[in-house]
Scaffold this motif. Sequence first.
Motif, PDB file in Angstrom:
ATOM      1  N   THR A  97      -4.318  -9.549  -5.351  1.00 41.47           N
ATOM      2  CA  THR A  97      -4.359  -9.370  -3.692  1.00 41.47           C
ATOM      3  C   THR A  97      -4.976 -10.410  -2.895  1.00 41.47           C
ATOM      4  O   THR A  97      -3.767 -11.101  -2.410  1.00 41.47           O
ATOM      5  CB  THR A  97      -5.691  -8.134  -3.519  1.00 41.47           C
ATOM      6  OG1 THR A  97      -6.848  -8.491  -4.206  1.00 41.47           O
ATOM      7  CG2 THR A  97      -5.044  -7.074  -4.118  1.00 41.47           C
ATOM      8  N   THR A  98      -6.051 -10.917  -2.953  1.00 42.15           N
ATOM      9  CA  THR A  98      -6.551 -12.062  -2.262  1.00 42.15           C
ATOM     10  C   THR A  98      -6.449 -13.450  -3.037  1.00 42.15           C
ATOM     11  O   THR A  98      -6.343 -14.387  -2.520  1.00 42.15           O
ATOM     12  CB  THR A  98      -7.848 -12.167  -1.710  1.00 42.15           C
ATOM     13  OG1 THR A  98      -8.800 -12.004  -2.828  1.00 42.15           O
ATOM     14  CG2 THR A  98      -8.035 -10.773  -0.689  1.00 42.15           C
ATOM     15  N   GLU A 153       0.834  -1.252   0.030  1.00 42.86           N
ATOM     16  CA  GLU A 153      -0.080   0.094   0.012  1.00 42.86           C
ATOM     17  C   GLU A 153       1.186   1.197   0.065  1.00 42.86           C
ATOM     18  O   GLU A 153       1.739   1.407   0.767  1.00 42.86           O
ATOM     19  CB  GLU A 153      -0.927   0.087   1.178  1.00 42.86           C
ATOM     20  CG  GLU A 153      -1.897  -1.089   1.269  1.00 42.86           C
ATOM     21  CD  GLU A 153      -2.992  -0.785   0.267  1.00 42.86           C
ATOM     22  OE1 GLU A 153      -3.133   0.239  -0.381  1.00 42.86           O
ATOM     23  OE2 GLU A 153      -3.422  -2.246   0.021  1.00 42.86           O
ATOM     24  N   GLN A 162       2.443  -0.040  -6.578  1.00 46.19           N
ATOM     25  CA  GLN A 162       1.184   0.330  -6.632  1.00 46.19           C
ATOM     26  C   GLN A 162       0.794   1.896  -7.375  1.00 46.19           C
ATOM     27  O   GLN A 162      -0.365   1.742  -8.056  1.00 46.19           O
ATOM     28  CB  GLN A 162       0.484   0.455  -5.087  1.00 46.19           C
ATOM     29  CG  GLN A 162      -0.714   0.980  -5.047  1.00 46.19           C
ATOM     30  CD  GLN A 162      -1.529   1.157  -3.940  1.00 46.19           C
ATOM     31  OE1 GLN A 162      -1.163   1.879  -2.989  1.00 46.19           O
ATOM     32  NE2 GLN A 162      -2.599   0.233  -3.351  1.00 46.19           N
ATOM     33  N   THR A 179      -3.349  -7.198 -11.199  1.00 45.18           N
ATOM     34  CA  THR A 179      -2.960  -7.267  -9.745  1.00 45.18           C
ATOM     35  C   THR A 179      -3.499  -8.579  -9.074  1.00 45.18           C
ATOM     36  O   THR A 179      -4.524  -9.012  -9.751  1.00 45.18           O
ATOM     37  CB  THR A 179      -3.747  -6.138  -8.758  1.00 45.18           C
ATOM     38  OG1 THR A 179      -4.955  -6.005  -8.855  1.00 45.18           O
ATOM     39  CG2 THR A 179      -2.897  -4.850  -9.348  1.00 45.18           C
ATOM     40  N   LEU A 218       0.239  -8.565  -4.136  1.00 42.77           N
ATOM     41  CA  LEU A 218       0.343  -7.796  -2.774  1.00 42.77           C
ATOM     42  C   LEU A 218       1.093  -8.823  -1.932  1.00 42.77           C
ATOM     43  O   LEU A 218       0.730  -9.838  -1.788  1.00 42.77           O
ATOM     44  CB  LEU A 218      -1.077  -7.830  -2.179  1.00 42.77           C
ATOM     45  CG  LEU A 218      -1.288  -7.128  -0.855  1.00 42.77           C
ATOM     46  CD1 LEU A 218      -0.726  -5.640  -0.923  1.00 42.77           C
ATOM     47  CD2 LEU A 218      -2.668  -6.963  -0.300  1.00 42.77           C
TER      48      LEU A 218
END
Length: 222
Positions: free
Chosen positions: A193-194, A70, A75, A191, A221
């Motif tokens: 992320t999860t 972040e 990013q 991207t 991430l």
Amino acid sequence: MINAFLQLLYPKCCFACDQVLIRSENWICTRCRFELPSPGLFLEQPNWISHKLDGLIEYDRVHAYYVFSEGGKVQHLLHQIKYKGQERLGEYLGGCVGRSFSVKEYDLLIPMPLHPSRLKERGYNQAACVAKGIARASGIPISETHLLRTKQVSSLIGLNRAERYKTLEEVFEVLRPGELDGLRILLVDDTLTTGATFLAAGAKIKAASTGKLSFLALAALK
């Protein structure tokens, strides 16, 4: 002379750190090229990225070119591609990724699709930009017609992987699945992320065809 003058008036800046680029640099400055965090495209599996995807569907490999956090430089790069209209930056970075692959690695690239209303609003699909760059550099064919996003969902921000997966479970549709049978497919997104979006789209591909599935994100991430 004209280019040098224009550079003085409207200097080109690094898309990662916003510093002015020197004449020999394009898109990203030399310092950022060396400093932007990367896990290495060909990590041994399992690893911290693959752990995000384990347990729901069968897949072969997962790759990421950068690691983002972040507020970090990576990013910032992703933000330029996704929200600031920098399609060519996405293709350029896709080309950087693609030079690490060859036609021997995969048979087909499939970019993560956008819903038609979102595509109309944004004007382009950021995942497709990355995939086009990979295709151009690697020679691996690309298809934007085999995987569709048929439903638009509300924001996934704040949801965990299970909640995101449930929301996305019936969002994707595979067309002409027989054409994917037996292929080594690389599903591409900007991207990770999860991992829920990859899993939801991948589940539809695996259910519809006998293709061997892998994933690639421009950035994951940490």
